[in-house]
Structures are given as structure tokens and as C-alpha cells.
Design a protein around this motif. Structure first.
Motif, mmCIF file in Angstrom:
data_model
loop_
_atom_site.group_PDB
_atom_site.id
_atom_site.type_symbol
_atom_site.label_atom_id
_atom_site.label_comp_id
_atom_site.label_asym_id
_atom_site.label_seq_id
_atom_site.Cartn_x
_atom_site.Cartn_y
_atom_site.Cartn_z
ATOM 1 N N THR A 150 -38.237 2.670 -138.311
ATOM 2 C CA THR A 150 -37.080 2.651 -138.842
ATOM 3 C C THR A 150 -36.732 4.479 -138.312
ATOM 4 O OG1 THR A 150 -38.656 3.705 -140.660
ATOM 5 C CG2 THR A 150 -38.367 2.273 -140.864
ATOM 6 N N GLU A 151 -35.482 4.993 -139.890
ATOM 7 C CA GLU A 151 -35.209 6.186 -138.758
ATOM 8 C C GLU A 151 -36.191 6.747 -138.994
ATOM 9 O OE1 GLU A 151 -31.106 9.242 -140.342
ATOM 10 O OE2 GLU A 151 -31.130 6.956 -140.431
ATOM 11 N N LYS A 152 -36.705 7.122 -140.197
ATOM 12 C CA LYS A 152 -37.423 8.145 -140.625
ATOM 13 C C LYS A 152 -38.890 8.313 -140.068
ATOM 14 C CE LYS A 152 -40.158 9.397 -144.567
ATOM 15 N NZ LYS A 152 -41.331 10.160 -143.916
ATOM 16 N N GLU A 153 -39.086 6.526 -139.101
ATOM 17 C CA GLU A 153 -40.269 6.826 -138.542
ATOM 18 C C GLU A 153 -39.815 7.472 -136.933
ATOM 19 O OE1 GLU A 153 -42.879 2.607 -139.608
ATOM 20 O OE2 GLU A 153 -40.710 2.368 -138.231
ATOM 21 N N LEU A 154 -38.718 7.184 -136.581
ATOM 22 C CA LEU A 154 -38.045 8.136 -135.285
ATOM 23 C C LEU A 154 -37.821 9.619 -135.743
ATOM 24 C CD1 LEU A 154 -36.875 6.936 -132.633
ATOM 25 C CD2 LEU A 154 -34.658 6.852 -133.739
ATOM 26 N N LEU A 155 -37.291 9.814 -136.656
ATOM 27 C CA LEU A 155 -37.337 11.298 -137.117
ATOM 28 C C LEU A 155 -38.717 12.287 -136.808
ATOM 29 C CD1 LEU A 155 -34.215 11.258 -139.005
ATOM 30 C CD2 LEU A 155 -34.750 12.278 -136.484
ATOM 31 N N ASP A 156 -39.855 10.788 -137.694
ATOM 32 C CA ASP A 156 -41.251 11.805 -137.476
ATOM 33 C C ASP A 156 -41.902 11.894 -136.655
ATOM 34 O OD1 ASP A 156 -40.854 11.732 -140.521
ATOM 35 O OD2 ASP A 156 -42.133 10.261 -140.852
ATOM 36 N N ASP A 157 -41.846 10.749 -135.674
ATOM 37 C CA ASP A 157 -42.155 11.203 -134.268
ATOM 38 C C ASP A 157 -41.181 12.139 -133.210
ATOM 39 O OD1 ASP A 157 -43.661 9.153 -134.970
ATOM 40 O OD2 ASP A 157 -42.445 7.239 -133.728
ATOM 41 N N GLN A 206 -43.375 15.443 -134.414
ATOM 42 C CA GLN A 206 -44.337 15.517 -134.014
ATOM 43 C C GLN A 206 -44.365 16.039 -132.331
ATOM 44 O OE1 GLN A 206 -47.474 15.396 -135.419
ATOM 45 N NE2 GLN A 206 -47.567 16.320 -133.463
ATOM 46 N N VAL A 207 -42.980 15.159 -130.927
ATOM 47 C CA VAL A 207 -42.846 15.804 -130.302
ATOM 48 C C VAL A 207 -42.786 16.868 -129.803
ATOM 49 C CG1 VAL A 207 -41.944 15.198 -128.052
ATOM 50 C CG2 VAL A 207 -42.328 13.297 -129.613
ATOM 51 N N ARG A 208 -41.671 17.618 -130.635
ATOM 52 C CA ARG A 208 -41.464 18.810 -130.647
ATOM 53 C C ARG A 208 -42.497 19.412 -130.806
ATOM 54 N NH1 ARG A 208 -36.220 19.097 -134.448
ATOM 55 N NH2 ARG A 208 -36.064 21.115 -133.917
ATOM 56 N N LYS A 209 -43.575 20.023 -132.173
ATOM 57 C CA LYS A 209 -43.889 20.223 -132.314
ATOM 58 C C LYS A 209 -45.063 20.328 -131.319
ATOM 59 C CE LYS A 209 -48.291 21.348 -135.430
ATOM 60 N NZ LYS A 209 -48.586 20.438 -137.348
ATOM 61 N N ASP A 210 -45.540 19.358 -130.949
ATOM 62 C CA ASP A 210 -46.770 19.278 -128.879
ATOM 63 C C ASP A 210 -45.882 20.380 -128.163
ATOM 64 O OD1 ASP A 210 -48.200 17.223 -130.783
ATOM 65 O OD2 ASP A 210 -47.187 16.513 -129.794
#
Length: 97
Positions: free
Chosen positions: A75-82, A85-89
Motif C-alpha cells: 500500500t501507499e502507506k506501507e511504502l511511505l512508512d518504509d 524508516q530508510v530516511r531515519k536510518d
């Protein structure tokens, strides 16, 4: 002059060498500067759209990711959440050094 976010129609004359001068208001709206690439995209309904070259590359990339996600049931929400997380990492990695 803009009407509800849209530039009034502008015209340009085609030279014998197939060149046109893009009206100043259009250059400003597209944030075009000397040396920028301009892309002409034909839409399904036959309309021709003029875009700044860098935006076309981004659009193609975003559409590719979107299509891959749909095919995998993401989903778009799952993609945005991922993505968050990548940006945070990545931020955490940069600030460690």
C-alpha cells in the motif's frame, strides 16, 4: 497572468528551423533557466504537455516504484512508512560520523 492556477494560453511562432521562443511567463511557471532541458510528453488523450526535463525523470522513477508496489500488494502507506524508516536510518548513519 494566472487564472485559478493556470496560465492563460500563450503562443509562439515556429521558425523555419523548427525553433520557438518559450514565453517568459511559461519559463517562469516551469522554473526554466538557460541550459535546462524541456520535454514534450503526449498524454493518452492526445494532449501535449511541456515539462522541465528534471521533473520527467522524477515522474518516471515515482511511477516505476508505484507500479512495482502495486504489483507486490504494497500500500501507499506501507511504502511511505518504509521510506520514513530508510530516511531515519540514513540520517542516523550520517550523524554518527
Amino acid at each position: 497572468m494566472r487564472i485559478t492556477g493556470i496560465i492563460k494560453p500563450k503562443s509562439a511562432r515556429l521558425t523555419s528551423k523548427g525553433q520557438i521562443t518559450i514565453p517568459k511567463s511559461v519559463r517562469q511557471a516551469l522554473d526554466l533557466n538557460e541550459g535546462d532541458r524541456v520535454i514534450f510528453v503526449e498524454e493518452e488523450d492526445g494532449k501535449m504537455v511541456v515539462k522541465k526535463g528534471a521533473l520527467v525523470v522524477f515522474d518516471e522513477f515515482a511511477n516505476s516504484i508505484s507500479q512495482d508496489a502495486k504489483e507486490k500488494g504494497i500500500t501507499e502507506k506501507e511504502l511511505l512508512d518504509d521510506l520514513k524508516q530508510v530516511r531515519k536510518d540514513l540520517w542516523n548513519e550520517r550523524t554518527k560520523k
